[in-house]
Scaffold this motif. Structure first.
Motif, mmCIF file in Angstrom:
data_model
loop_
_atom_site.group_PDB
_atom_site.id
_atom_site.type_symbol
_atom_site.label_atom_id
_atom_site.label_comp_id
_atom_site.label_asym_id
_atom_site.label_seq_id
_atom_site.Cartn_x
_atom_site.Cartn_y
_atom_site.Cartn_z
ATOM 1 N N ILE A 1 0.911 -1.265 -0.124
ATOM 2 C CA ILE A 1 -0.106 -0.040 0.082
ATOM 3 C C ILE A 1 0.902 1.163 0.029
ATOM 4 O O ILE A 1 0.516 2.076 -0.777
ATOM 5 C CB ILE A 1 -0.976 0.087 1.334
ATOM 6 N N GLY A 2 1.804 1.316 0.758
ATOM 7 C CA GLY A 2 2.810 2.553 0.792
ATOM 8 C C GLY A 2 3.783 2.537 1.958
ATOM 9 O O GLY A 2 3.635 1.656 2.934
ATOM 10 N N PRO A 3 4.645 3.215 1.923
ATOM 11 C CA PRO A 3 5.876 3.509 2.881
ATOM 12 C C PRO A 3 5.089 3.685 4.428
ATOM 13 O O PRO A 3 5.752 3.051 5.472
ATOM 14 C CB PRO A 3 6.830 4.163 2.424
ATOM 15 N N GLU A 4 4.225 4.754 4.473
ATOM 16 C CA GLU A 4 3.861 5.193 5.782
ATOM 17 C C GLU A 4 3.211 3.934 6.437
ATOM 18 O O GLU A 4 3.230 3.522 7.666
ATOM 19 C CB GLU A 4 3.056 6.188 5.708
ATOM 20 N N THR A 5 2.412 3.247 5.654
ATOM 21 C CA THR A 5 1.549 2.097 6.028
ATOM 22 C C THR A 5 2.459 0.891 6.556
ATOM 23 O O THR A 5 2.148 0.305 7.439
ATOM 24 C CB THR A 5 0.478 1.525 5.065
ATOM 25 N N ALA A 6 3.409 0.756 5.718
ATOM 26 C CA ALA A 6 4.391 -0.522 6.149
ATOM 27 C C ALA A 6 5.086 -0.029 7.344
ATOM 28 O O ALA A 6 5.422 -0.916 8.176
ATOM 29 C CB ALA A 6 5.465 -0.526 4.845
ATOM 30 N N LYS A 7 5.495 1.200 7.530
ATOM 31 C CA LYS A 7 6.107 1.674 8.681
ATOM 32 C C LYS A 7 5.243 1.511 10.063
ATOM 33 O O LYS A 7 5.721 0.829 11.017
ATOM 34 C CB LYS A 7 6.497 3.116 8.545
ATOM 35 N N LEU A 8 4.065 1.715 9.952
ATOM 36 C CA LEU A 8 3.124 1.535 10.962
ATOM 37 C C LEU A 8 2.971 -0.048 11.410
ATOM 38 O O LEU A 8 2.883 -0.409 12.442
ATOM 39 C CB LEU A 8 1.868 2.131 10.486
ATOM 40 N N SER A 9 2.794 -0.585 10.303
ATOM 41 C CA SER A 9 2.614 -2.297 10.460
ATOM 42 C C SER A 9 3.985 -2.826 11.146
ATOM 43 O O SER A 9 3.734 -3.706 11.899
ATOM 44 C CB SER A 9 2.667 -2.767 9.390
ATOM 45 N N GLU A 10 5.068 -2.197 10.617
ATOM 46 C CA GLU A 10 6.356 -2.687 11.623
ATOM 47 C C GLU A 10 6.287 -2.361 12.747
ATOM 48 O O GLU A 10 6.634 -2.936 14.003
ATOM 49 C CB GLU A 10 7.537 -2.177 10.751
ATOM 50 N N GLU A 11 5.792 -1.191 13.060
ATOM 51 C CA GLU A 11 5.673 -0.508 14.559
ATOM 52 C C GLU A 11 4.885 -1.492 15.513
ATOM 53 O O GLU A 11 5.100 -1.703 16.602
ATOM 54 C CB GLU A 11 5.313 0.661 14.524
ATOM 55 N N ARG A 12 3.774 -1.931 14.903
ATOM 56 C CA ARG A 12 2.607 -2.509 15.538
ATOM 57 C C ARG A 12 3.141 -4.009 15.799
ATOM 58 O O ARG A 12 2.782 -4.415 17.005
ATOM 59 C CB ARG A 12 1.304 -2.437 14.769
ATOM 60 N N ALA A 13 3.688 -4.447 14.667
ATOM 61 C CA ALA A 13 4.467 -5.797 15.173
ATOM 62 C C ALA A 13 5.450 -5.594 16.297
ATOM 63 O O ALA A 13 5.455 -6.756 16.883
ATOM 64 C CB ALA A 13 5.120 -6.197 13.649
ATOM 65 N N GLU A 14 6.202 -4.756 16.154
ATOM 66 C CA GLU A 14 7.148 -4.474 17.189
ATOM 67 C C GLU A 14 6.571 -4.578 18.684
ATOM 68 O O GLU A 14 6.930 -5.002 19.655
ATOM 69 C CB GLU A 14 8.077 -3.421 17.263
ATOM 70 N N GLN A 15 5.503 -3.814 18.520
ATOM 71 C CA GLN A 15 4.704 -3.476 19.955
ATOM 72 C C GLN A 15 3.988 -4.951 20.411
ATOM 73 O O GLN A 15 4.213 -5.192 21.466
ATOM 74 C CB GLN A 15 3.679 -2.339 19.753
ATOM 75 N N ALA A 16 3.793 -5.664 19.538
ATOM 76 C CA ALA A 16 2.993 -6.862 19.604
ATOM 77 C C ALA A 16 4.063 -7.994 20.479
ATOM 78 O O ALA A 16 3.867 -8.315 21.215
ATOM 79 C CB ALA A 16 2.388 -7.427 18.406
#
Length: 157
Positions: A98-113
């Motif tokens: 979808i895009g770099p910002e969405t990928a960044k948020l996805s990675e942040e959420r994965a790290e939080q999980a």
């Protein structure tokens, strides 16, 4: 009501004494007819209630409620299928498309999980360790209430 043989025998003996042997068969015949009439009335009442429920559509409503709460009818089976391969600790592949910002948020959420899972595992292990040490302390031979020193004279017991 459920009568055993001993109760029926007592009732028969009392009836024999009170009514007498001459009128006893007639009394039991009347009792049998009365019991049969009560059962027939109960059966008729039950049928009438079932018919009224059928007319009111209770069975249809119950079937509709079961159908409405079915996981398949609600589409929950599709949600289960979609979530089977999902791991919250890994970033979503679709997010990268979808895009770099969405990928960044996805990675942040994965790290939080991952952090949440690690913290939860750590706390669970600490709790298990505390329970083990408490159990070990309770099991070690020490001063039990029966081994406690006797109270001195003048002290309340």
């Amino acid at each position: 009501m459920d009568f055993g043989w001993s109760e029926l025998l007592v009732i028969g003996i009392v009836a024999l004494i009170v009514v007498g042997p001459k009128d006893l068969p007639g009394m039991f015949r009347q009792f049998g007819k009365f019991t049969a009439k009560l059962r027939r009335m109960a059966r008729d009442f039950q049928r009438a209630m079932e018919d009224a429920a059928d007319e009111a559509g209770v069975k249809e409503t119950a079937a509709n409620l079961k159908k409405m709460t079915s996981a398949k009818e609600m589409g929950l089976d599709a949600v289960k299928d979609a979530a089977k391969g999902w791991d919250p600790t890994k970033p979503s592949e679709k997010a990268k498309d979808i895009g770099p910002e969405t990928a960044k948020l996805s990675e942040e959420r994965a790290e939080q999980a991952k952090k949440i899972q690690e913290y939860t595992a750590k706390k669970a292990q600490e709790r298990l360790d505390k329970e083990k040490t408490a159990a070990a302390e309770a099991a070690t031979p020490g001063e039990t209430p029966s081994e406690a020193p006797a109270p001195k004279s003048g002290e309340p017991t």
